[in-house]
Structure formats: C-alpha cells, structure tokens
Scaffold this motif. Sequence first.
Motif, PDB file in Angstrom:
ATOM      1  N   VAL A   1      31.759  96.282  30.323  1.00 14.39           N
ATOM      2  CA  VAL A   1      32.638  95.423  31.240  1.00 14.39           C
ATOM      3  C   VAL A   1      34.197  95.562  30.674  1.00 14.39           C
ATOM      4  O   VAL A   1      34.956  95.811  31.265  1.00 14.39           O
ATOM      5  CB  VAL A   1      32.032  93.946  31.310  1.00 14.39           C
ATOM      6  CG1 VAL A   1      33.301  93.249  31.855  1.00 14.39           C
ATOM      7  CG2 VAL A   1      31.038  94.071  32.176  1.00 14.39           C
TER       8      VAL A   1
ATOM      9  N   LEU B   1      38.401  96.191  37.584  1.00 11.99           N
ATOM     10  CA  LEU B   1      38.334  94.836  37.889  1.00 11.99           C
ATOM     11  C   LEU B   1      39.006  93.873  37.053  1.00 11.99           C
ATOM     12  O   LEU B   1      39.318  94.278  36.221  1.00 11.99           O
ATOM     13  CB  LEU B   1      36.753  94.547  37.972  1.00 11.99           C
ATOM     14  CG  LEU B   1      36.136  94.356  36.625  1.00 11.99           C
ATOM     15  CD1 LEU B   1      34.720  93.568  37.098  1.00 11.99           C
ATOM     16  CD2 LEU B   1      35.846  95.535  35.959  1.00 11.99           C
TER      17      LEU B   1
ATOM     18  N   GLU C   1      37.049  88.355  38.237  1.00  8.61           N
ATOM     19  CA  GLU C   1      35.934  89.145  38.898  1.00  8.61           C
ATOM     20  C   GLU C   1      34.985  89.616  37.960  1.00  8.61           C
ATOM     21  O   GLU C   1      33.591  89.352  38.412  1.00  8.61           O
ATOM     22  CB  GLU C   1      36.334  90.325  39.563  1.00  8.61           C
ATOM     23  CG  GLU C   1      37.453  90.282  40.675  1.00  8.61           C
ATOM     24  CD  GLU C   1      38.021  91.466  41.052  1.00  8.61           C
ATOM     25  OE1 GLU C   1      38.777  91.546  42.219  1.00  8.61           O
ATOM     26  OE2 GLU C   1      38.046  92.436  40.232  1.00  8.61           O
ATOM     27  N   ALA C   2      35.155  89.992  36.806  1.00  6.79           N
ATOM     28  CA  ALA C   2      34.068  90.141  35.928  1.00  6.79           C
ATOM     29  C   ALA C   2      33.234  88.991  35.439  1.00  6.79           C
ATOM     30  O   ALA C   2      32.158  89.020  35.402  1.00  6.79           O
ATOM     31  CB  ALA C   2      34.802  90.864  34.692  1.00  6.79           C
TER      32      ALA C   2
ATOM     33  N   GLN D   1      32.623  86.264  37.283  1.00  5.31           N
ATOM     34  CA  GLN D   1      32.078  85.995  38.367  1.00  5.31           C
ATOM     35  C   GLN D   1      30.903  86.765  38.673  1.00  5.31           C
ATOM     36  O   GLN D   1      29.900  86.248  39.080  1.00  5.31           O
ATOM     37  CB  GLN D   1      32.845  85.927  39.705  1.00  5.31           C
ATOM     38  CG  GLN D   1      33.858  84.664  39.551  1.00  5.31           C
ATOM     39  CD  GLN D   1      34.847  84.879  40.907  1.00  5.31           C
ATOM     40  OE1 GLN D   1      34.988  86.055  41.382  1.00  5.31           O
ATOM     41  NE2 GLN D   1      35.744  83.940  41.239  1.00  5.31           N
ATOM     42  N   ARG D   2      30.834  87.874  38.294  1.00  9.45           N
ATOM     43  CA  ARG D   2      29.894  88.936  38.525  1.00  9.45           C
ATOM     44  C   ARG D   2      29.048  89.028  37.133  1.00  9.45           C
ATOM     45  O   ARG D   2      27.622  89.172  37.528  1.00  9.45           O
ATOM     46  CB  ARG D   2      30.310  90.257  38.902  1.00  9.45           C
ATOM     47  CG  ARG D   2      31.127  90.508  39.862  1.00  9.45           C
ATOM     48  CD  ARG D   2      31.290  91.840  40.238  1.00  9.45           C
ATOM     49  NE  ARG D   2      32.381  92.234  41.055  1.00  9.45           N
ATOM     50  CZ  ARG D   2      32.956  93.447  41.422  1.00  9.45           C
ATOM     51  NH1 ARG D   2      32.651  94.752  40.553  1.00  9.45           N
ATOM     52  NH2 ARG D   2      33.871  93.611  42.362  1.00  9.45           N
ATOM     53  N   TYR D   3      29.336  88.935  36.058  1.00  8.78           N
ATOM     54  CA  TYR D   3      28.394  89.103  34.809  1.00  8.78           C
ATOM     55  C   TYR D   3      28.360  87.936  33.753  1.00  8.78           C
ATOM     56  O   TYR D   3      27.387  87.996  33.037  1.00  8.78           O
ATOM     57  CB  TYR D   3      29.028  90.300  34.096  1.00  8.78           C
ATOM     58  CG  TYR D   3      29.260  91.319  35.170  1.00  8.78           C
ATOM     59  CD1 TYR D   3      28.391  92.391  35.491  1.00  8.78           C
ATOM     60  CD2 TYR D   3      30.462  91.826  35.309  1.00  8.78           C
ATOM     61  CE1 TYR D   3      28.380  93.388  36.462  1.00  8.78           C
ATOM     62  CE2 TYR D   3      30.767  93.317  36.239  1.00  8.78           C
ATOM     63  CZ  TYR D   3      29.742  93.824  36.842  1.00  8.78           C
ATOM     64  OH  TYR D   3      29.852  94.954  37.537  1.00  8.78           O
ATOM     65  N   SER D   4      29.216  86.992  34.093  1.00  7.98           N
ATOM     66  CA  SER D   4      29.156  86.074  33.019  1.00  7.98           C
ATOM     67  C   SER D   4      27.774  85.113  32.902  1.00  7.98           C
ATOM     68  O   SER D   4      27.357  84.753  34.110  1.00  7.98           O
ATOM     69  CB  SER D   4      30.175  85.042  32.817  1.00  7.98           C
ATOM     70  OG  SER D   4      30.265  84.253  31.904  1.00  7.98           O
ATOM     71  N   GLN D   5      27.233  84.858  31.948  1.00  7.15           N
ATOM     72  CA  GLN D   5      26.170  83.900  31.684  1.00  7.15           C
ATOM     73  C   GLN D   5      26.560  82.656  31.095  1.00  7.15           C
ATOM     74  O   GLN D   5      25.722  82.203  30.430  1.00  7.15           O
ATOM     75  CB  GLN D   5      25.071  84.734  30.993  1.00  7.15           C
ATOM     76  CG  GLN D   5      24.422  85.910  31.420  1.00  7.15           C
ATOM     77  CD  GLN D   5      23.205  86.563  30.739  1.00  7.15           C
ATOM     78  OE1 GLN D   5      22.596  86.154  30.089  1.00  7.15           O
ATOM     79  NE2 GLN D   5      22.741  87.683  31.580  1.00  7.15           N
TER      80      GLN D   5
ATOM     81  N   ALA E   1      31.645  80.535  35.245  1.00  6.85           N
ATOM     82  CA  ALA E   1      31.669  81.744  35.642  1.00  6.85           C
ATOM     83  C   ALA E   1      32.205  81.736  36.984  1.00  6.85           C
ATOM     84  O   ALA E   1      33.069  82.512  37.503  1.00  6.85           O
ATOM     85  CB  ALA E   1      29.972  82.196  35.934  1.00  6.85           C
ATOM     86  N   GLU E   2      31.734  80.788  37.979  1.00  2.00           N
ATOM     87  CA  GLU E   2      32.323  80.524  39.416  1.00  2.00           C
ATOM     88  C   GLU E   2      33.934  80.403  39.403  1.00  2.00           C
ATOM     89  O   GLU E   2      34.439  80.528  40.425  1.00  2.00           O
ATOM     90  CB  GLU E   2      31.544  79.475  40.082  1.00  2.00           C
ATOM     91  CG  GLU E   2      30.105  80.033  40.300  1.00  2.00           C
ATOM     92  CD  GLU E   2      29.421  78.671  41.047  1.00  2.00           C
ATOM     93  OE1 GLU E   2      30.107  77.888  41.511  1.00  2.00           O
ATOM     94  OE2 GLU E   2      28.029  78.818  41.314  1.00  2.00           O
TER      95      GLU E   2
END
Length: 314
Positions: free
Chosen positions: A197, A206, A210-211, A213-217, A221-222
Amino acid sequence: MRSSCFSLVLGVVLVLGTLSGVATARDVVDRIVAVVNGDVITLFELNQRFRPVVEQFQGQELGEAEARMLLDGKRRLLDRMVEEVLLRQEAERLEIEVSDVEVQNQLRQLRERAGLTESQFLEQLTLQGLTREQYERRLRDEMLRHRLLSAMVRRKVVVTTDEVRAYYQANQERFAQQRQVRLGLILFASRDAAENVRSRLMQGDLTFAEAAQRYSQGPAAEQGGDIGQFAWQDLSPEWRGAVEPLQVGEISSVVLIQDRPALIQLLGEQAGELKALADVEDEIREALMEPRLEERYDEYLENLRNRALIDIRL
C-alpha cells in the motif's frame, strides 16, 4: 498507656453510638462543645459534620492509632467550625449579606453542574445526613466567607506589574504552547500488505484516506484514518520517532504500532510557541497572589481569634 488507649477508644465508641440512630442509655447527651462570643456549637452539630469520617470505621475494631486519629480529626473540625462562627459574626458586624435568591441560584448551579435532578440532589443530601435547609445554611455561610475574605483580605494583597513580568520571564516554559500534530493512521494485518500500500501511495495510485478506508484494520478507517490531534508531549517514543521526520502531507515508512505494521501520515501541525504576557497575566497574578492570600487569611483569622471570647469544652 492502657488507660490512655481505653479513653481514646471509649471516646470513639461514644461518637459511633451517637451516630447509630439507636437510642440507648449509653448515648451521649447533646451538650455545648464550644462558645464563640456567646454563640454555641453543640455536640450534635459537631457529630453531624463528622459523620462521614466516622462512618468509614463503622463495624471495625479500632486500635489506639485509629482512635487517636478520629479524636484529633474531630478536634480539628471543631476548630474549623469555630472559625466559621467567627467569620459569620464578622460578616454580620460589617453588614455583609447573602440574599436568599443568591443562595438558591448558587444551589441550582451546583446541582446542575453535578448533573442531578432535584430528587437526586435531595437523595444525596439524605445520604450525608443533611436536610435541604441545613445544606442551604452551610452554603450561605460559605458564600458569606468568600465575600468577607474578598472584602477584608483580597483587597489588601497587591501583585505589581513588575512582579508579573519577572515571573513570566523566569517561567517561560510553563507558558509555551505545546506542539500539536494531527495524524492519520492505517493498521495492517501484515508487513507485506503495508509495504504494498505504501508503494501505491508513493506512486499516487490512491490517497491515504482511500487506502485507510479500504485496508485499515485500525481506528477511524471510515474517516480516512484521521485519528485527530495530539500534543507532541503525549505521543509515545515510537510515534514520535515515526512522525518527527515528516512534513505535513508526508507518509511514514512502515512502522510497528503495538506490534502491528502501520503507516502514519502527518495531516497537520501547529508549532509550539510562547503565549503572550497579556494572555497569561491574570493566571500569573493569581499564582503570585495565592500564597499571600493564605498568609493574610491566617493573620486575619488569628486576629479574630485573639479578639474573641472562645470557650472550647470538647
């Protein structure tokens, strides 16, 4: 020594008995424990004020140390009650008053500040062994005390502009605003995912948001990984090490945050700077005035005591 210990324990037992609410032949009969210029303080009033302390020892066997502590504490409380009477008498002499409306307004503000309804407030008073009328009398006395001290003590304490300026110069680290940083965070399950990433972020494929929102744990994240603003001094060493080299908008290399691979972005920064003297002048004046007020307050009370007729009977 055994006789002394017995006397101490007996004194505490008698206090506990008067607060138990059970009328027995051994209960202490109410009596006068102090006379202050003709005004009396009764044992009942003293016990009622001392009740929260005594209740901490209900059902316990008291040794000599605990018994002595209780009796010493009771004597100190009586000294404070004598001071309260002296101050109330002085306020009456100087015709300093607190109106019923002021008392009710202050009571309402205190209740609202505590987030209590009227019924909850009355319940709390009951737990403390107080009626509303008793609490209002105490509140009025406290308001009178502050008004009296403002009139007789505070006005006599002076802090000069030169003293304020000297304090400011000698304590500038106290008035330095801390560096603030706003951070973005992406937490990953593996280092490979984090490196992948980051590579895409560097290439512009990206955005950080965006990263996230897609990949964060991780948290936020939102919200694109935006975890908010932090004082620099509050960051742990690992966070500081990751953020220190960054300019606003830059992204860290892969770092471990609580043993998990992460990327951090510096979203914004507010540099630390010295607050202007004008902005902290009142704070400095209060800091310099406080010990002087204490000294003058003690002198004022001592003067009232010396002029008063006080008979302690405890």
